[in-house]
Scaffold this active site. Structure first.
Site, PDB file in Angstrom:
ATOM      1  N   ARG A  25       0.845  -1.196   0.000  1.00  0.00           N
ATOM      2  CA  ARG A  25       0.000   0.000   0.000  1.00  0.00           C
ATOM      3  C   ARG A  25       0.873   1.235   0.000  1.00  0.00           C
ATOM      4  O   ARG A  25       1.925   1.235   0.642  1.00  0.00           O
ATOM      5  CB  ARG A  25      -0.839   0.079   1.281  1.00  0.00           C
ATOM      6  CG  ARG A  25      -1.896  -0.919   1.329  1.00  0.00           C
ATOM      7  CD  ARG A  25      -2.767  -0.811   2.551  1.00  0.00           C
ATOM      8  NE  ARG A  25      -3.806  -1.793   2.355  1.00  0.00           N
ATOM      9  CZ  ARG A  25      -4.904  -1.578   1.649  1.00  0.00           C
ATOM     10  NH1 ARG A  25      -5.167  -0.380   1.166  1.00  0.00           N
ATOM     11  NH2 ARG A  25      -5.759  -2.543   1.444  1.00  0.00           N
ATOM     12  N   LEU A  26       0.389   2.275  -0.678  1.00  0.00           N
ATOM     13  CA  LEU A  26       1.094   3.558  -0.612  1.00  0.00           C
ATOM     14  C   LEU A  26       0.828   4.193   0.737  1.00  0.00           C
ATOM     15  O   LEU A  26      -0.288   4.116   1.255  1.00  0.00           O
ATOM     16  CB  LEU A  26       0.558   4.496  -1.701  1.00  0.00           C
ATOM     17  CG  LEU A  26       1.040   4.249  -3.127  1.00  0.00           C
ATOM     18  CD1 LEU A  26       0.418   5.273  -4.059  1.00  0.00           C
ATOM     19  CD2 LEU A  26       2.553   4.303  -3.203  1.00  0.00           C
ATOM     20  N   HIS A  56      12.382  -3.315  -2.488  1.00  0.00           N
ATOM     21  CA  HIS A  56      11.626  -3.562  -3.721  1.00  0.00           C
ATOM     22  C   HIS A  56      12.440  -4.489  -4.627  1.00  0.00           C
ATOM     23  O   HIS A  56      13.647  -4.305  -4.790  1.00  0.00           O
ATOM     24  CB  HIS A  56      11.331  -2.233  -4.424  1.00  0.00           C
ATOM     25  CG  HIS A  56      10.487  -2.406  -5.644  1.00  0.00           C
ATOM     26  ND1 HIS A  56       9.127  -2.610  -5.568  1.00  0.00           N
ATOM     27  CD2 HIS A  56      10.815  -2.454  -6.955  1.00  0.00           C
ATOM     28  CE1 HIS A  56       8.651  -2.757  -6.794  1.00  0.00           C
ATOM     29  NE2 HIS A  56       9.643  -2.676  -7.648  1.00  0.00           N
TER      30      HIS A  56
HETATM   31  C1  GAR Z   1       9.535  -8.801  -1.386  1.00  0.00           C
HETATM   32  O1  GAR Z   1      10.178  -9.412  -2.478  1.00  0.00           O
HETATM   33  C2  GAR Z   1       9.570  -7.300  -1.507  1.00  0.00           C
HETATM   34  O2  GAR Z   1      10.709  -6.839  -2.176  1.00  0.00           O
HETATM   35  C3  GAR Z   1       8.321  -7.025  -2.308  1.00  0.00           C
HETATM   36  O3  GAR Z   1       7.372  -7.912  -1.790  1.00  0.00           O
HETATM   37  C4  GAR Z   1       8.032  -9.117  -1.397  1.00  0.00           C
HETATM   38  C5  GAR Z   1       7.507  -9.511  -0.032  1.00  0.00           C
HETATM   39  O4  GAR Z   1       7.955 -10.781   0.295  1.00  0.00           O
HETATM   40  N1  GAR Z   1       7.903  -5.649  -2.174  1.00  0.00           N
HETATM   41  C6  GAR Z   1       7.356  -4.946  -3.156  1.00  0.00           C
HETATM   42  O5  GAR Z   1       7.095  -5.402  -4.260  1.00  0.00           O
HETATM   43  C7  GAR Z   1       7.070  -3.491  -2.813  1.00  0.00           C
HETATM   44  N2  GAR Z   1       6.672  -2.736  -3.939  1.00  0.00           N
HETATM   45  P1  GAR Z   1       7.869 -11.289   1.808  1.00  0.00           P
HETATM   46  O6  GAR Z   1       6.438 -11.034   2.295  1.00  0.00           O
HETATM   47  O7  GAR Z   1       8.168 -12.757   1.717  1.00  0.00           O
HETATM   48  O8  GAR Z   1       8.885 -10.521   2.610  1.00  0.00           O
END
Ligand code: GAR
Length: 200
Positions: free
Chosen positions: A91-92, A109
């Site tokens: 979420r933003l 990210h």
């Molecule tokens: C991670 O790879 C993170 O970089 C990405 O969500 C995943 C969460 O994984 N975040 C985004 O895409 C933010 N825009 P996790 O729940 O296993 O930590």
């Protein structure tokens, strides 16, 4: 020891990586709170297993982003949270949290920003037949994955790269890099001063 809150929406493997280094003493932080916008997310089970309090909400139960962020802010204050770590929180953030924690919110990210912001960065890199992708850790502003970059690490996409193989490579980097950068930021006394954070 700095009190931090981790925000997650899904599996919480980055949250787990941070929990693990706190438990071994490699990261000097107190994980005071998990904030999660998805009841049933695995991240909540991880918090419970490690006795970390969690604040779980659903945006649809509130009239606006401002209303649910006020509720989050009240929890952050209750636990004296000083620093926010977004770890797959999809979420933003709005002005309520950004103003209260200016310069004290970071995000991870799975791409080399500014390439492939937003959801499914891994799928976007594959679809674009990118030669390189990677991981970015950055300070958070009001945009979608747009704040000042702290660090990036690259991964090469092989000819036979699949979503699973790329995700595995990226997560291996994330789980090592996020705790390291967090340690660096939390041990810099001036991280709280948002004018100085821009110098990283
Ligand atoms: C991670 O790879 C993170 O970089 C990405 O969500 C995943 C969460 O994984 N975040 C985004 O895409 C933010 N825009 P996790 O729940 O296993 O930590």
């Amino acid at each position: 020891m700095k009190k931090i809150a981790v925000f997650a929406s899904g599996s919480g493997s980055n949250f787990q990586a941070i929990l693990d280094v706190v438990r071994t003493g490699e990261l000097a932080a107190d994980i005071s709170l998990l904030v999660c916008d998805k009841p049933g997310a695995l991240a909540i089970d991880r918090a419970r297993a490690d006795r970390v309090p969690s604040f779980v909400f659903q945006a649809k139960d509130y009239l606006s982003k401002e209303e649910y962020e006020k509720a989050i802010l009240a929890e952050l204050k209750r636990y004296d949270v000083e620093f926010i770590v977004l770890a797959g929180y999809m979420r933003l953030l709005g002005p309520t949290l950004l103003t209260a924690y200016q310069g004290r919110i970071i995000n991870i990210h799975p791409s080399l920003l500014p390439a492939f912001p937003g959801k499914d960065a891994i799928g976007k890199a594959l679809a674009a037949k990118a030669k390189w992708s990677g991981v970015t850790i950055h300070f958070v502003d009001e945009g979608m994955d747009t704040g000042p970059i702290i660090v990036q690490e690259r991964v090469k996409l092989e000819a036979k790269e699949t979503r699973e193989s790329l995700q595995r490579k990226i997560q291996r980097i994330e789980h090592k890099l996020y705790p390291e950068i967090l340690q660096m930021l939390l041990t810099q006394g001036d991280v709280i001063d948002d004018k100085k954070t821009r110098a990283y």
